[in-house]
Design an enzyme around this catalytic site. Structure first.
Site, short mmCIF file in Angstrom:
data_model
loop_
_atom_site.label_atom_id
_atom_site.label_comp_id
_atom_site.label_asym_id
_atom_site.label_seq_id
_atom_site.Cartn_x
_atom_site.Cartn_y
_atom_site.Cartn_z
N TYR A 22 -34.60 23.03 60.98
CA TYR A 22 -33.27 23.39 61.49
C TYR A 22 -32.20 23.02 60.48
O TYR A 22 -31.33 23.84 60.14
CB TYR A 22 -33.04 22.68 62.81
CG TYR A 22 -31.75 23.01 63.51
CD1 TYR A 22 -31.57 24.23 64.15
CD2 TYR A 22 -30.70 22.09 63.55
CE1 TYR A 22 -30.39 24.53 64.82
CE2 TYR A 22 -29.52 22.37 64.22
CZ TYR A 22 -29.37 23.60 64.84
OH TYR A 22 -28.20 23.89 65.50
N ALA B 183 -32.48 22.49 57.29
CA ALA B 183 -32.62 23.26 56.05
C ALA B 183 -31.96 24.63 56.17
O ALA B 183 -31.20 25.06 55.28
CB ALA B 183 -34.09 23.42 55.69
N GLY C 71 -25.77 36.03 70.02
CA GLY C 71 -25.99 34.97 71.00
C GLY C 71 -24.78 34.74 71.88
O GLY C 71 -24.51 33.61 72.28
#
Length: 243
Positions: A143, A145, A12
């Site tokens: 998210y 978790a 990313g």
């Protein structure tokens, strides 16, 4: 100290926090390998781009298999991530599967492929970008978790890899103003001001706030820091955060 173990894979790395990390490593002389769904809008002679969806297990395995034989990877920063927010009654298990693969599965697959080069060099730096949201935030069931899972992985890998000169740390940002942030919070909105005021330092974070910490943790001189989670959040981890 001169940085000699200077090949970094960043997931990313095309925008937001990832783009700042990528630029910092390039400025420091690293060869940077970026894996993202879209290529960056910037280029550099030492930037190599691979296009892949890391939420796809097979695509992740294939891109890792292409990178590992061609680059002696000694730094891995797993920054790629999405949120997919929902209140509990609307949470979708298919989103949990997606985020589990993106945040956890792809990290495991890629690190498995890069570990041999790190062990050969007796040097490695692994950074997982988690989130302050692991401490609890409305609409973040899936998210939080999966990002919390990254903290558990960090501690486990740190124990397993320390003998090989490999450190593993977790950076938990934010709220950080990025394109992804503005997909959920309008740029000129009362909500954005309300979030900023709920942060103890009374401002929102920037990608630069995260990038400089990641770069520090990857330096050779940071070899005594491992298994830690760094909350870079303006103090938001000390209490509640308004959305």
């Amino acid at each position: 100290m001169t940085q000699v173990n200077n090949t970094a894979v960043i997931t990313g790395g095309n925008r937001g926090i990832g783009a700042d990390i990528t630029r910092r490593f390039l400025d420091s002389g690293y060869l940077v390998v970026n894996i993202s769904r879209q290529t960056p809008e910037f280029s550099h002679e030492r930037l190599v781009n691979y296009t892949a969806d890391l939420a796809d297990e097979q695509a992740t395995r294939e891109v890792g298999s292409e990178i590992a034989p061609n680059h002696a990877v000694t730094n891995f920063i797993h920054n790629a991530g999405v949120i997919r927010p929902d209140l509990l009654e609307n949470v979708k298990l298919e989103d949990l599967d997606y985020l589990t693969q993106l945040h956890l599965g792809s990290a495991i697959t890629l690190v498995q492929q890069f570990i041999p080069a790190m062990r050969k060099a007796q040097f490695g730096r692994i950074i997982l970008i988690s989130s302050r949201g692991v401490l609890g935030l409305v609409t973040r069931t899936n998210y939080a978790a999966t990002k919390a899972g990254q903290i558990g992985i960090t501690r486990t890998w740190a124990l397993e890899l320390a003998k090989d000169g490999i450190t593993v740390n977790c950076v938990a940002p934010g709220p950080i103003v990025t394109d992804m942030f503005h997909e959920l919070v309008p740029e000129d909105s009362e909500q954005k001001d309300r979030i900023a005021q709920s942060v103890p330092v009374k401002r929102l974070g920037t990608p630069e706030d995260i990038g400089r910490v990641v770069k520090f943790l990857c330096e050779e001189d940071s070899r005594f820091i491992t298994g830690q989670t760094w909350y870079i959040c303006g103090g938001a981890s000390l209490g509640s955060l308004a959305l």
